[in-house]
Motif scaffolding. Structure first.
Motif, PDB file in Angstrom:
ATOM      1  N   LEU A 214       0.734  -1.233  -0.008  1.00 20.08           N
ATOM      2  CA  LEU A 214      -0.055  -0.044  -0.082  1.00 20.08           C
ATOM      3  C   LEU A 214       0.674   1.273  -0.074  1.00 20.08           C
ATOM      4  CD1 LEU A 214      -2.691  -1.229   2.715  1.00 20.08           C
ATOM      5  CD2 LEU A 214      -2.957  -0.948   0.025  1.00 20.08           C
ATOM      6  N   GLY A 215       2.068   0.964  -0.094  1.00 23.24           N
ATOM      7  CA  GLY A 215       3.044   2.215  -0.093  1.00 23.24           C
ATOM      8  C   GLY A 215       3.418   2.574   0.992  1.00 23.24           C
ATOM      9  N   ALA A 216       3.363   1.642   2.177  1.00 28.21           N
ATOM     10  CA  ALA A 216       3.866   1.884   3.570  1.00 28.21           C
ATOM     11  C   ALA A 216       3.719   3.384   3.975  1.00 28.21           C
ATOM     12  CB  ALA A 216       5.312   1.500   3.604  1.00 28.21           C
ATOM     13  N   PRO A 217       2.619   3.726   3.974  1.00 33.80           N
ATOM     14  CA  PRO A 217       2.686   5.417   4.338  1.00 33.80           C
ATOM     15  C   PRO A 217       3.062   5.635   5.816  1.00 33.80           C
ATOM     16  CG  PRO A 217       0.414   4.346   4.550  1.00 33.80           C
ATOM     17  CD  PRO A 217       1.317   3.433   3.825  1.00 33.80           C
ATOM     18  N   ALA A 218       3.054   4.605   6.738  1.00 35.02           N
ATOM     19  CA  ALA A 218       3.747   5.165   8.128  1.00 35.02           C
ATOM     20  C   ALA A 218       5.189   4.708   8.440  1.00 35.02           C
ATOM     21  CB  ALA A 218       2.609   4.600   9.096  1.00 35.02           C
ATOM     22  N   ARG A 219       5.796   4.360   7.225  1.00 36.89           N
ATOM     23  CA  ARG A 219       7.110   3.742   7.510  1.00 36.89           C
ATOM     24  C   ARG A 219       8.065   4.747   8.249  1.00 36.89           C
ATOM     25  NH1 ARG A 219       6.150   6.093   2.860  1.00 36.89           N
ATOM     26  NH2 ARG A 219       7.459   7.440   1.876  1.00 36.89           N
ATOM     27  N   PRO A 220       8.794   4.232   8.883  1.00 40.00           N
ATOM     28  CA  PRO A 220       9.886   5.099   9.895  1.00 40.00           C
ATOM     29  C   PRO A 220      10.728   5.841   8.990  1.00 40.00           C
ATOM     30  CG  PRO A 220       9.880   3.108  10.661  1.00 40.00           C
ATOM     31  CD  PRO A 220       9.174   2.804   9.251  1.00 40.00           C
ATOM     32  N   LYS A 221      11.025   6.991   9.324  1.00 38.73           N
ATOM     33  CA  LYS A 221      11.805   7.842   8.424  1.00 38.73           C
ATOM     34  C   LYS A 221      13.257   7.273   7.939  1.00 38.73           C
ATOM     35  CE  LYS A 221      10.364  12.786   9.101  1.00 38.73           C
ATOM     36  NZ  LYS A 221       9.238  12.518   9.925  1.00 38.73           N
ATOM     37  N   VAL A 222      13.959   6.622   8.633  1.00 34.97           N
ATOM     38  CA  VAL A 222      15.069   5.975   8.576  1.00 34.97           C
ATOM     39  C   VAL A 222      15.171   5.182   7.181  1.00 34.97           C
ATOM     40  CG1 VAL A 222      14.783   3.794   9.884  1.00 34.97           C
ATOM     41  CG2 VAL A 222      17.042   4.561   9.552  1.00 34.97           C
ATOM     42  N   PHE A 223      13.824   4.530   6.664  1.00 32.73           N
ATOM     43  CA  PHE A 223      13.866   3.715   5.475  1.00 32.73           C
ATOM     44  C   PHE A 223      13.290   4.754   4.421  1.00 32.73           C
ATOM     45  CE2 PHE A 223      12.737   0.794   8.718  1.00 32.73           C
ATOM     46  CZ  PHE A 223      13.639  -0.239   8.507  1.00 32.73           C
ATOM     47  N   ALA A 224      13.096   5.746   4.525  1.00 34.78           N
ATOM     48  CA  ALA A 224      12.772   6.648   3.580  1.00 34.78           C
ATOM     49  C   ALA A 224      13.700   7.555   2.661  1.00 34.78           C
ATOM     50  CB  ALA A 224      11.563   7.686   3.837  1.00 34.78           C
ATOM     51  N   SER A 225      13.532   7.690   1.395  1.00 31.99           N
ATOM     52  CA  SER A 225      14.625   8.257   0.597  1.00 31.99           C
ATOM     53  C   SER A 225      15.126   9.905   1.077  1.00 31.99           C
ATOM     54  CB  SER A 225      14.305   8.499  -0.712  1.00 31.99           C
ATOM     55  OG  SER A 225      13.467   9.282  -0.916  1.00 31.99           O
ATOM     56  N   GLY A 226      14.205  10.410   1.987  1.00 31.23           N
ATOM     57  CA  GLY A 226      14.441  11.711   2.264  1.00 31.23           C
ATOM     58  C   GLY A 226      13.734  12.744   1.242  1.00 31.23           C
ATOM     59  N   GLU A 227      13.478  12.367  -0.013  1.00 32.10           N
ATOM     60  CA  GLU A 227      12.857  13.054  -0.928  1.00 32.10           C
ATOM     61  C   GLU A 227      11.440  13.027  -0.773  1.00 32.10           C
ATOM     62  OE1 GLU A 227      14.568  11.637  -4.616  1.00 32.10           O
ATOM     63  OE2 GLU A 227      16.687  12.125  -3.742  1.00 32.10           O
ATOM     64  N   GLU A 228      10.758  13.899  -1.486  1.00 30.63           N
ATOM     65  CA  GLU A 228       9.044  14.065  -1.521  1.00 30.63           C
ATOM     66  C   GLU A 228       8.866  12.796  -2.309  1.00 30.63           C
ATOM     67  OE1 GLU A 228       5.605  15.645  -0.756  1.00 30.63           O
ATOM     68  OE2 GLU A 228       7.600  16.103   0.089  1.00 30.63           O
ATOM     69  N   GLU A 229       8.055  11.832  -1.795  1.00 31.11           N
ATOM     70  CA  GLU A 229       7.667  10.584  -2.435  1.00 31.11           C
ATOM     71  C   GLU A 229       6.083  10.681  -2.993  1.00 31.11           C
ATOM     72  OE1 GLU A 229       9.018   7.942   0.303  1.00 31.11           O
ATOM     73  OE2 GLU A 229      11.083   7.631  -0.680  1.00 31.11           O
ATOM     74  N   PRO A 230       5.753  10.255  -4.027  1.00 32.67           N
ATOM     75  CA  PRO A 230       4.356  10.191  -4.478  1.00 32.67           C
ATOM     76  C   PRO A 230       3.550   9.199  -3.537  1.00 32.67           C
ATOM     77  CG  PRO A 230       5.754   9.270  -6.130  1.00 32.67           C
ATOM     78  CD  PRO A 230       6.533   9.865  -5.001  1.00 32.67           C
ATOM     79  N   VAL A 231       2.455   9.352  -2.912  1.00 33.54           N
ATOM     80  CA  VAL A 231       1.652   8.498  -2.467  1.00 33.54           C
ATOM     81  C   VAL A 231       0.828   7.681  -3.425  1.00 33.54           C
ATOM     82  CG1 VAL A 231      -0.409   8.631  -0.690  1.00 33.54           C
ATOM     83  CG2 VAL A 231       1.064  10.442  -0.832  1.00 33.54           C
ATOM     84  N   LEU A 232       1.288   6.086  -3.091  1.00 31.68           N
ATOM     85  CA  LEU A 232       0.703   5.341  -4.101  1.00 31.68           C
ATOM     86  C   LEU A 232      -0.839   5.085  -4.094  1.00 31.68           C
ATOM     87  CD1 LEU A 232       1.415   2.834  -5.886  1.00 31.68           C
ATOM     88  CD2 LEU A 232       1.525   1.442  -3.895  1.00 31.68           C
TER      89      LEU A 232
END
Ligand code: NAP
Length: 316
Positions: A214-232
């Motif tokens: 579902l695009g992991a909307p609540a993933r911890p920041k440590v896993f995110a790219s840091g860039e603005e990511e589109p919401v699946l």
């Protein structure tokens, strides 16, 4: 008893329900309630991991549902995963034994090597304050697998598999194993279609399981790219297809996997969402709609491991 939904027969000969409940990142109370709600809604596959710290909660919920007479142990498919700091072959059994004790089960249906990226015994990569390279363990996943195979012989795990492996790593494992990996659990969704990996796994009789579908909307920041990511779930094509079928975007994103022959484990602790995510057995996507979802691929990984990019077995 409610149906488990579509199933697949694994290379081990065991049957796995394609739709399961994910349990990452929830409180103890949330997990217990989510697993019980899911079982009532018809789910017969629960996904956990030693690193999620919730095996006791998953086990308690299953135990309560068995006591209620809602299910028998053999009705529910339980997956857990080897902690990435227990990957030396001599530590695998210790981790499995701890997971079984926490789950309160005699066996798991599926035991996965959580990642080919591993860390020194006794360290925790997610809380370690220093440079992660200091705690890397470059134990070969082929050696880890040597610790996994006896668990099947002993009946502690009915099937074994891997997670976060790429096709080169799978190929090497296939060539160097007595028991073949039954499953590879990876991030998969229309923004990260991984068609080559899907084809490779199909050809080699390895069932793929999609996480963060579902695009992991609540993933911890440590896993995110840091860039603005589109919401699946807000993608205009997904939303348009959802409207056409009278379903939600989440339901389309889940059905996409079932129609590709892929297992999927959406996580939710919200009862209405748990039920809705299972309510996808009454339709399937047309070839045209699957093709238009296929065109959304942008190789976007929501749950990356950029932090560990220098690890010898970094797989992305
Ligand atoms: N092997 C691995 O390395 C790995 C990595 C990541 C995940 N996983 C497994 O895969 C599971 C799923 O992945 P994930 O947790 O990363 O992400 P996900 O399933 O893509 O997304 C879960 C999030 O979506 C929300 N949600 C669920 N259903 C929804 C719906 N119908 N409408 C709107 N929002 C909805 C949930 O909120 P609420 O809970 O608040 O309802 C939660 O915040 C994990 O729980 C875990 O079991 C494995």
């Amino acid at each position: 008893m409610a149906a488990a939904g579509p199933t697949a027969v694994l290379s081990s000969g065991k049957t796995m329900p394609l739709l399961g409940l994910g349990t990452w990142q929830s409180t103890s109370e949330q997990v217990i309630n989510a697993v019980k709600t899911a079982i009532d809604a018809g789910y017969r596959h629960i996904d956990t991991a030693q690193v999620y710290g919730n095996e006791k909660d998953v086990g308690q919920a299953i135990k309560e549902k068995i006591a209620e007479g809602k299910i028998k142990r053999e009705d529910v498919f339980v997956t857990t995963k080897l902690k990435p700091n227990f990957s030396r072959p001599e530590h695998v059994r210790e981790a499995m034994t701890q997971s079984l004790a926490d789950l309160g089960l005699d066996y798991v249906d599926l035991y996965l090597i959580h990642s080919p990226i591993n860390f020194k015994y006794g360290t925790d990569p997610f809380t370690y304050a220093g440079n992660p390279e200091e705690i890397y363990d470059d134990v070969d996943y082929i050696d880890t697998w040597r610790g996994m195979e006896p668990l099947v012989d002993e009946g502690l795990a009915k099937s074994i598999g891997v997670s976060n492996f790429n096709s080169q790593q799978l190929e090497r494992l296939l060539q160097n194993s007595r028991i073949k990996p039954a499953v590879n659990q990876v991030e998969l969704h229309p923004y990260l279609a991984q068609q080559d990996l899907v084809d490779f796994c199909k050809k080699n009789n390895i069932l793929l399981t999609a996480f963060s579908a579902l695009g992991a909307p609540a993933r911890p920041k440590v896993f995110a790219s840091g860039e603005e990511e589109p919401v699946l779930m807000e993608d205009p094509s997904v939303v348009a297809i959802a409207k056409k079928y009278g379903k939600s975007a989440a339901q389309i994103l889940l059905r996409y996997h079932l129609d590709r022959g892929v297992s999927v484990i959406p996580k939710s602790v919200t009862p209405s969402r748990i039920q809705a995510n299972f309510d996808i057995m009454d339709f399937s996507l047309s070839k045209e709609d699957l093709a238009s979802l296929g065109q959304l691929d942008r190789k976007l990984r929501y749950v990356g491991a950029n932090l560990f990019v220098t690890h010898k077995y970094y797989s992305y």
